[in-house]
Design a protein around this motif. Structure first.
Motif, PDB file in Angstrom:
ATOM      1  N   LEU A  81      35.983  37.233  33.231  1.00 21.73           N
ATOM      2  CA  LEU A  81      36.571  37.407  34.533  1.00 21.73           C
ATOM      3  C   LEU A  81      36.298  35.922  35.188  1.00 21.73           C
ATOM      4  N   ARG A  82      35.358  35.187  34.929  1.00 25.99           N
ATOM      5  CA  ARG A  82      35.354  33.778  35.473  1.00 25.99           C
ATOM      6  C   ARG A  82      36.302  32.876  35.224  1.00 25.99           C
ATOM      7  N   ARG A  83      37.054  33.117  33.924  1.00 23.81           N
ATOM      8  CA  ARG A  83      38.057  32.529  33.423  1.00 23.81           C
ATOM      9  C   ARG A  83      39.423  32.855  34.131  1.00 23.81           C
ATOM     10  N   MET A  84      39.459  34.536  34.187  1.00 27.35           N
ATOM     11  CA  MET A  84      40.930  34.867  34.700  1.00 27.35           C
ATOM     12  C   MET A  84      40.852  34.632  36.361  1.00 27.35           C
ATOM     13  N   ARG A  85      39.865  34.848  37.015  1.00 29.40           N
ATOM     14  CA  ARG A  85      39.786  34.598  38.559  1.00 29.40           C
ATOM     15  C   ARG A  85      40.822  35.646  38.802  1.00 29.40           C
ATOM     16  N   PRO A  86      40.500  37.165  38.624  1.00 29.85           N
ATOM     17  CA  PRO A  86      41.335  38.187  39.076  1.00 29.85           C
ATOM     18  C   PRO A  86      41.156  38.311  40.434  1.00 29.85           C
ATOM     19  N   SER A  87      42.341  38.856  41.044  1.00 32.53           N
ATOM     20  CA  SER A  87      42.704  39.127  42.703  1.00 32.53           C
ATOM     21  C   SER A  87      42.040  40.481  42.683  1.00 32.53           C
ATOM     22  N   VAL A  88      41.925  41.399  41.779  1.00 31.24           N
ATOM     23  CA  VAL A  88      41.132  42.815  42.026  1.00 31.24           C
ATOM     24  C   VAL A  88      41.252  43.161  40.543  1.00 31.24           C
ATOM     25  N   ALA A  89      40.062  44.276  40.423  1.00 27.67           N
ATOM     26  CA  ALA A  89      39.891  45.186  39.192  1.00 27.67           C
ATOM     27  C   ALA A  89      40.037  46.537  39.681  1.00 27.67           C
ATOM     28  N   PRO A 100      33.442  45.491  32.930  1.00 26.82           N
ATOM     29  CA  PRO A 100      34.223  44.792  33.593  1.00 26.82           C
ATOM     30  C   PRO A 100      34.172  45.090  35.289  1.00 26.82           C
ATOM     31  N   ALA A 101      33.810  46.514  35.656  1.00 29.69           N
ATOM     32  CA  ALA A 101      33.675  46.763  37.174  1.00 29.69           C
ATOM     33  C   ALA A 101      32.363  46.157  37.510  1.00 29.69           C
ATOM     34  N   MET A 102      31.496  46.184  36.738  1.00 28.86           N
ATOM     35  CA  MET A 102      30.107  45.328  37.201  1.00 28.86           C
ATOM     36  C   MET A 102      30.506  43.947  37.412  1.00 28.86           C
ATOM     37  N   ALA A 103      31.023  43.298  36.456  1.00 32.15           N
ATOM     38  CA  ALA A 103      31.467  41.709  36.442  1.00 32.15           C
ATOM     39  C   ALA A 103      32.138  41.577  37.706  1.00 32.15           C
ATOM     40  N   ALA A 104      33.270  42.208  38.075  1.00 35.23           N
ATOM     41  CA  ALA A 104      34.102  42.092  38.969  1.00 35.23           C
ATOM     42  C   ALA A 104      33.192  41.999  40.552  1.00 35.23           C
ATOM     43  N   ARG A 105      32.135  43.170  40.512  1.00 29.36           N
ATOM     44  CA  ARG A 105      31.197  43.221  41.672  1.00 29.36           C
ATOM     45  C   ARG A 105      30.484  41.870  41.681  1.00 29.36           C
ATOM     46  N   LEU A 106      29.933  41.490  40.652  1.00 28.12           N
ATOM     47  CA  LEU A 106      28.968  40.322  40.773  1.00 28.12           C
ATOM     48  C   LEU A 106      29.646  39.105  40.981  1.00 28.12           C
ATOM     49  N   LEU A 107      31.012  38.751  40.890  1.00 29.44           N
ATOM     50  CA  LEU A 107      31.659  37.711  40.953  1.00 29.44           C
ATOM     51  C   LEU A 107      32.400  37.854  42.389  1.00 29.44           C
ATOM     52  N   GLY A 108      32.091  39.003  43.065  1.00 30.17           N
ATOM     53  CA  GLY A 108      32.734  38.993  44.300  1.00 30.17           C
ATOM     54  C   GLY A 108      34.123  39.479  44.601  1.00 30.17           C
ATOM     55  N   ARG A 109      34.620  40.225  43.386  1.00 30.39           N
ATOM     56  CA  ARG A 109      36.106  40.476  43.389  1.00 30.39           C
ATOM     57  C   ARG A 109      36.168  41.920  43.836  1.00 30.39           C
ATOM     58  N   PRO A 110      37.148  42.361  44.595  1.00 30.09           N
ATOM     59  CA  PRO A 110      37.116  43.738  45.169  1.00 30.09           C
ATOM     60  C   PRO A 110      37.373  44.594  43.702  1.00 30.09           C
ATOM     61  N   VAL A 111      37.013  45.967  43.689  1.00 30.77           N
ATOM     62  CA  VAL A 111      37.058  46.980  42.637  1.00 30.77           C
ATOM     63  C   VAL A 111      37.821  48.139  43.150  1.00 30.77           C
ATOM     64  N   VAL A 112      38.704  48.721  42.539  1.00 30.90           N
ATOM     65  CA  VAL A 112      39.311  49.934  42.965  1.00 30.90           C
ATOM     66  C   VAL A 112      39.123  50.784  41.563  1.00 30.90           C
ATOM     67  N   VAL A 113      38.462  52.065  41.896  1.00 26.42           N
ATOM     68  CA  VAL A 113      38.302  53.229  40.992  1.00 26.42           C
ATOM     69  C   VAL A 113      39.095  54.381  41.108  1.00 26.42           C
ATOM     70  N   HIS A 114      39.814  54.624  40.056  1.00 30.67           N
ATOM     71  CA  HIS A 114      40.574  55.849  39.813  1.00 30.67           C
ATOM     72  C   HIS A 114      39.756  56.874  38.931  1.00 30.67           C
ATOM     73  N   GLU A 115      39.938  58.269  39.628  1.00 29.22           N
ATOM     74  CA  GLU A 115      39.215  59.232  39.104  1.00 29.22           C
ATOM     75  C   GLU A 115      40.472  60.196  38.546  1.00 29.22           C
ATOM     76  N   GLN A 116      40.670  60.577  37.358  1.00 28.30           N
ATOM     77  CA  GLN A 116      41.605  61.373  37.008  1.00 28.30           C
ATOM     78  C   GLN A 116      41.328  62.783  37.143  1.00 28.30           C
ATOM     79  N   ASN A 117      39.969  63.231  36.834  1.00 28.74           N
ATOM     80  CA  ASN A 117      39.797  64.751  36.892  1.00 28.74           C
ATOM     81  C   ASN A 117      39.356  65.347  38.160  1.00 28.74           C
ATOM     82  N   ALA A 118      39.458  66.559  38.176  1.00 27.95           N
ATOM     83  CA  ALA A 118      38.777  67.181  39.334  1.00 27.95           C
ATOM     84  C   ALA A 118      37.143  67.228  39.514  1.00 27.95           C
ATOM     85  N   VAL A 119      36.424  66.357  38.647  1.00 29.65           N
ATOM     86  CA  VAL A 119      35.180  66.177  38.704  1.00 29.65           C
ATOM     87  C   VAL A 119      34.703  64.705  38.583  1.00 29.65           C
TER      88      VAL A 119
END
Length: 355
Positions: A81-89, A100-119
């Motif tokens: 992710l340092r090489r990619m410099r993503p706009s969002v994960a 990947p989510a932890m790496a994005a967080r540590l690098l200060g990149r916004p994270v969006v989480v999607h849950e597929q199930n009802a739990v």
């Protein structure tokens, strides 16, 4: 601005199908996408998407093994992710989405989480605390925070094609049943369902038109049993035209994984759900329960799915076409056919430029 979106997902079809649907939509809008998955997830990817395979914890490993997998994956993802410099994960849960989510967080990149199930899954519970947005497929999701500006319902993105128009009911009294059981078929449908149909009145059996997915090792047995019962049946281990099969049936008998529920309801089909008994947190049962509460299906727990109970449920529905119609309408109302667009809008709404 052209965004660089990292999409991270666990390796099951239930995680990967919505992740790939989102990837296609974001690319369609002119942005760049990189998929970050484990070895299991790589097998689901087709087409020209950029894919990076990283280490991850796996089911069945002990605490030490899982910890080592997460640590190795995190080191890989920090460099990536340092090489990619993503706009969002955008992360879809499962062990492989955690590094990947932890790496994005540590690098200060916004994270969006999607849950597929009802739990809310275990990985997503850990990620939800620092995500910029938490997207839900079900308005009522166990263990999820209350709905707010940060926690929103988008629905579960679908593979292309699951908006097929519902076919008209046949005029000859036939009952068309489509049986799906996940990527390989469900053993319970190959063993219990034929014996359930054997208990139906002969007149009803003569009206059945059955299409069933079964494991390769079960195909001969299932075909032979239906032939003995005089039931017209098409049995295969895989169908590549599931949207057409769904839209052309009167009743679906299925598991209740998140993608299956989204596909069945998007096609407006009444369903008899038999949740997988060993799903984590019993999430398949909760998925099916949400549809049943809305009137779009019935639920029969796998451990209760005796031939007698399954026969009773099929017989009741077969002799009540009005109820099937009501269930079909309720299933369609429950669906969220715009889920892919809604999730893409949400992900791109938190895009940030390079720091």
């Amino acid at each position: 601005m052209t965004a660089r979106v990292v999409i991270a997902s666990g390796g099951t079809g239930g995680h990967m199908f919505p992740a790939l649907a989102l990837a296609d939509e974001i690319v369609r809008r002119g942005h760049r996408v990189a998929l970050v998955v484990d070895e299991r997830g790589r097998r689901w990817v087709t087409g020209d998407h950029e894919v990076h395979v990283v280490a991850a914890a796996r089911p069945g490993l002990g605490v030490l093994g899982r910890g080592l997998g997460v640590a190795q994956g995190l080191v890989q993802c920090l460099g990536l992710l340092r090489r990619m410099r993503p706009s969002v994960a955008a992360c879809f849960g499962g062990y492989a989405s955690f590094p990947p989510a932890m790496a994005a967080r540590l690098l200060g990149r916004p994270v969006v989480v999607h849950e597929q199930n009802a739990v809310l899954g275990k990985a997503n519970r850990a990620l939800a605390g620092f995500s910029r947005r938490l997207a839900l497929s079900f308005a009522r999701t166990d263990h999820a925070p209350a709905l707010s500006e940060r926690t929103v319902v988008t629905g579960n993105p679908l593979r292309a094609g699951f908006r097929a128009p519902v076919a008209d009911a046949p005029q000859d009294g036939r009952l068309r049943i489509f049986v799906m059981g996940g990527s390989q078929g469900a053993r319970v449908f190959s063993t219990v369902l034929p014996e359930a149909l054997a208990r139906l009145p002969a007149e009803l059996r003569s009206r059945l038109r059955l299409v069933q997915q079964a494991r390769a090792e079960d195909l001969d047995h299932v075909r032979q049993r239906y032939a003995e019962l005089g039931i017209e049946a098409e049995i295969a281990s895989f169908f590549d035209d599931v949207p057409r099969r769904l839209s052309g049936c009167d009743l679906v008998i299925v598991r209740s994984g998140a993608s299956t529920v989204a596909e069945v309801t998007a096609c407006g089909r009444p369903a008899l759900y038999v949740p997988y008994a060993h799903a984590a947190d019993d999430h398949q049962y909760v998925n099916a329960l949400r549809v049943a509460e809305a009137g779009g299906g019935l639920v029969l727990r796998e451990l209760d799915a005796s031939p007698e109970k399954l026969a009773d449920a099929i017989n009741e529905l077969a002799n009540n076409p009005e109820r099937l119609s009501v269930m079909a309408a309720a299933a369609l109302s429950f669906s969220r056919p715009d889920a892919t667009v809604a999730l893409a809008d949400l992900v791109l709404s938190v895009v940030e430029p390079d720091p």
